[in-house]
Design an enzyme around this catalytic site. Structure first.
Site, PDB file in Angstrom:
ATOM      1  N   ASP A 245      -9.131  14.143  -7.001  1.00 45.34           N
ATOM      2  CA  ASP A 245     -10.069  13.136  -6.642  1.00 45.34           C
ATOM      3  C   ASP A 245      -9.176  12.722  -5.100  1.00 45.34           C
ATOM      4  O   ASP A 245      -8.286  12.461  -4.964  1.00 45.34           O
ATOM      5  CB  ASP A 245     -10.326  11.942  -7.213  1.00 45.34           C
ATOM      6  CG  ASP A 245     -11.302  10.986  -7.106  1.00 45.34           C
ATOM      7  OD1 ASP A 245     -12.202  11.544  -6.193  1.00 45.34           O
ATOM      8  OD2 ASP A 245     -11.002   9.795  -7.407  1.00 45.34           O
TER       9      ASP A 245
ATOM     10  N   TYR B 291     -10.066  10.563  -1.207  1.00 38.43           N
ATOM     11  CA  TYR B 291     -10.217   9.042  -0.793  1.00 38.43           C
ATOM     12  C   TYR B 291     -10.675   9.509   0.435  1.00 38.43           C
ATOM     13  O   TYR B 291     -10.213   8.906   1.608  1.00 38.43           O
ATOM     14  CB  TYR B 291      -8.981   8.530  -0.694  1.00 38.43           C
ATOM     15  CG  TYR B 291      -8.988   7.250  -0.686  1.00 38.43           C
ATOM     16  CD1 TYR B 291      -9.790   6.224  -1.415  1.00 38.43           C
ATOM     17  CD2 TYR B 291      -8.094   6.409   0.242  1.00 38.43           C
ATOM     18  CE1 TYR B 291      -9.795   4.924  -1.271  1.00 38.43           C
ATOM     19  CE2 TYR B 291      -7.987   5.012   0.484  1.00 38.43           C
ATOM     20  CZ  TYR B 291      -8.862   4.167  -0.319  1.00 38.43           C
ATOM     21  OH  TYR B 291      -8.777   2.735  -0.238  1.00 38.43           O
TER      22      TYR B 291
ATOM     23  N   ARG C 286      -5.769  -5.969   2.146  1.00 40.21           N
ATOM     24  CA  ARG C 286      -4.647  -6.070   2.886  1.00 40.21           C
ATOM     25  C   ARG C 286      -5.121  -6.726   3.928  1.00 40.21           C
ATOM     26  O   ARG C 286      -4.195  -6.999   4.848  1.00 40.21           O
ATOM     27  CB  ARG C 286      -4.208  -4.736   2.955  1.00 40.21           C
ATOM     28  CG  ARG C 286      -3.334  -4.073   1.846  1.00 40.21           C
ATOM     29  CD  ARG C 286      -2.656  -2.718   2.673  1.00 40.21           C
ATOM     30  NE  ARG C 286      -3.367  -1.544   2.928  1.00 40.21           N
ATOM     31  CZ  ARG C 286      -4.121  -0.900   2.065  1.00 40.21           C
ATOM     32  NH1 ARG C 286      -3.748  -0.861   0.859  1.00 40.21           N
ATOM     33  NH2 ARG C 286      -4.932  -0.097   2.551  1.00 40.21           N
TER      34      ARG C 286
ATOM     35  N   TYR D   7      -1.420   0.556 -10.376  1.00 38.13           N
ATOM     36  CA  TYR D   7      -1.386   1.724  -9.458  1.00 38.13           C
ATOM     37  C   TYR D   7      -0.165   1.506  -8.560  1.00 38.13           C
ATOM     38  O   TYR D   7       0.137   2.611  -7.969  1.00 38.13           O
ATOM     39  CB  TYR D   7      -2.611   1.618  -8.522  1.00 38.13           C
ATOM     40  CG  TYR D   7      -2.739   0.656  -7.371  1.00 38.13           C
ATOM     41  CD1 TYR D   7      -2.504   1.327  -6.180  1.00 38.13           C
ATOM     42  CD2 TYR D   7      -2.642  -0.828  -7.386  1.00 38.13           C
ATOM     43  CE1 TYR D   7      -2.442   0.494  -4.944  1.00 38.13           C
ATOM     44  CE2 TYR D   7      -2.677  -1.457  -6.411  1.00 38.13           C
ATOM     45  CZ  TYR D   7      -2.493  -0.916  -5.011  1.00 38.13           C
ATOM     46  OH  TYR D   7      -2.516  -1.793  -3.757  1.00 38.13           O
TER      47      TYR D   7
ATOM     48  N   LYS E 221      -8.719   5.199 -14.415  1.00 42.27           N
ATOM     49  CA  LYS E 221      -9.720   6.254 -13.958  1.00 42.27           C
ATOM     50  C   LYS E 221      -9.985   7.304 -14.940  1.00 42.27           C
ATOM     51  O   LYS E 221     -10.782   7.991 -14.946  1.00 42.27           O
ATOM     52  CB  LYS E 221      -9.197   6.889 -12.390  1.00 42.27           C
ATOM     53  CG  LYS E 221      -8.970   5.957 -11.460  1.00 42.27           C
ATOM     54  CD  LYS E 221     -10.267   5.902 -10.565  1.00 42.27           C
ATOM     55  CE  LYS E 221     -10.014   5.088  -9.353  1.00 42.27           C
ATOM     56  NZ  LYS E 221     -11.199   4.912  -8.618  1.00 42.27           N
TER      57      LYS E 221
ATOM     58  N   THR F 100     -15.281   7.790  -3.164  1.00 41.43           N
ATOM     59  CA  THR F 100     -16.348   7.259  -2.915  1.00 41.43           C
ATOM     60  C   THR F 100     -16.949   7.328  -1.810  1.00 41.43           C
ATOM     61  O   THR F 100     -16.186   7.053  -0.706  1.00 41.43           O
ATOM     62  CB  THR F 100     -15.934   5.479  -3.205  1.00 41.43           C
ATOM     63  OG1 THR F 100     -15.468   5.414  -4.485  1.00 41.43           O
ATOM     64  CG2 THR F 100     -17.314   4.824  -3.281  1.00 41.43           C
TER      65      THR F 100
HETATM   66 MN    MN Z   1     -12.721   8.169  -7.169  1.00 40.12          MN
END
Ligand code: MN
Length: 432
Positions: free
Chosen positions: A138, A140, A154, A256, A265, A362
């Site tokens: 996956d 990002y 952040r 994480y 996930k 996403t």
């Molecule tokens: Mn994902």
């Protein structure tokens, strides 16, 4: 070698309305059972029918020299053997299907008995997971998504980490829990730590979310130690599928650091039963966002590496009569292309194999109604999504159904990626 294009003007003897996802220009692949007691086989969707490729092969209607007859790639419960044959075999098959399904080809059109053997109404078949996914990665790769998440956690000054504009960030996901659309998804249990000043507790996730993603399946792989060049990467891509990368935000947030996503996930990732060939998307190529700084040479060329595919997410709660659209976005927003993802994935010599699934991450657009997760749409619960019955949602409740769709709009036809749906089932906690 150039793509096998099916002209916009072509039509099939099978009636396909102009807004239907599966016209003759599409021809997506899947694996199905015609009856519950039948062996699985490879099929192609056209209109509301499935073409049984194993039956077509039995009738001698394929050019077997191109298809390695000893492999029997269509008499199979996954597409992996066909994927491994490579782009020339995929294109030969697409060419044969295009010919057989055209309105001016009598072979099937005028032979009712043959049609009975090779065509099945989609309503009468069950669709299976289309590939044995050996590895699932996956990425990002949406700048808007990464910026939104970074801003939430952040602040806007440090939203993107220093590596983000130089390489497509990714992680190794879990292949065993990749499931086909309509498979129920149980709310996961695990460690959550909602209170910074209290120890973690075990229980059902309270912050269950979806992630709207596009995935691609590796067709032919590479030998260990031999990177795939960006310029060659697309010849290794068998096709595309919508992906819902279900995510438990509370489990994810606690676990994480420092190695990335794990149990938040790995409980479920839903894919479409249909895989859209890359050639079917050729007319919808576009340039992605400008990349600044200029990516390193091994991530080039990247011209025309994005695709104009409209995407939408619908939510149907148990109280709603019909699904309600909560997000509309486009695959062309992706900062890092599939070509760059595959080149980066293998630049260290890592081997990829037929059936490997690589998801985009996403897909969020620039506006508040184009975000690809509830975490963003409801901005971490501060702006709940308003539903037409007056209720609201920040995360998914039990019984909620998520439906994802995507389509590329052509001139008089539409390439519709298969639907990805799933309904949230109650958690199955360990006995106390
Ligand atoms: Mn994902």
């Amino acid at each position: 070698m150039s793509a096998y294009l099916i002209p916009a003007a072509d039509a099939s003897f099978i009636d396909v309305p102009a807004d239907h996802p599966f016209p003759i220009q599409h021809l997506p692949y899947g694996v199905f059972r015609p009856r519950t007691d039948a062996e699985p086989r490879v099929g192609v969707a056209i209109g509301d029918q499935v073409v049984d490729l194993a039956a077509l092969a039995n009738e001698g209607l394929f050019d077997h020299e191109a298809l390695a007859p000893d492999v029997h790639p269509f008499r199979a419960d996954t597409l992996n053997a066909f994927m491994a044959l490579g782009q020339p075999a995929w294109r030969a098959t697409r060419s044969t299907l295009h010919h057989l399904l055209r309105e001016d080809t009598p072979t099937l059109r005028d032979n009712a008995s043959l049609r009975t053997r090779v065509l099945h109404p989609q309503d009468d078949v069950s669709m299976l997971l289309p590939a044995a996914v050996g590895d699932y990665t996956d990425f990002y790769s949406s700048r808007e998504h990464a910026t939104n998440i970074g801003t939430m956690f952040r602040g806007p000054e440090n939203a993107l980490k220093p590596n983000w504009l130089h390489l497509p960030v990714g992680y190794h996901g879990r292949a065993s829990s990749v499931i086909v659309s309509e498979t129920p998804v149980h709310r996961p249990c695990g460690q959550r730590k909602p209170d910074d000043d209290a120890p973690p507790t075990y229980g059902a996730s309270q912050l269950l979310d979806f992630e709207l993603e596009m995935g691609f399946y590796v067709g032919t792989g590479n030998a260990l130690g031999t990177p795939i060049r960006a310029a060659d990467a697309e010849s290794h891509i068998f096709g595309l599928s919508l992906v819902n990368d279900w995510s438990a935000r509370d489990i994810q947030k606690w676990e994480y650091v420092p190695l990335g996503p794990f149990l938040g996930k790995s409980f479920a990732t839903t894919v479409s039963p249909w895989i859209t060939p890359l050639d079917a998307l050729e007319p919808f190529r576009t340039d992605g966002p400008d990349q600044d700084p200029e990516p390193l040479d091994y991530l080039q060329p990247n011209d025309h590496a994005n695709f104009d595919i409209k995407l939408e997410v619908q939510l149907q709660t148990p109280e709603l009569d019909t699904p309600y659209t909560i997000s509309q976005t486009n695959f062309n927003y992706m900062y890092w292309s599939m070509r760059q993802q595959l080149a980066h994935h293998t630049v260290n010599g890592c081997n990829v194999r037929p059936g490997d699934l690589m998801a985009s991450g996403t897909i969020s657009g620039p506006t508040e109604d184009s975000y690809g997760s509830m975490l963003e749409l409801a901005w971490r619960g501060t702006k709940p999504i308003q539903l037409p019955d007056g209720s609201e949602r920040s995360f998914l409740h039990d019984g909620d159904r998520v439906v994802m769709r995507g389509w590329a709009q052509g001139d008089g036809f539409r390439i519709g990626l298969g639907t990805v749906s799933g309904t949230v089932q109650p958690a199955q906690p360990l006995d106390a």
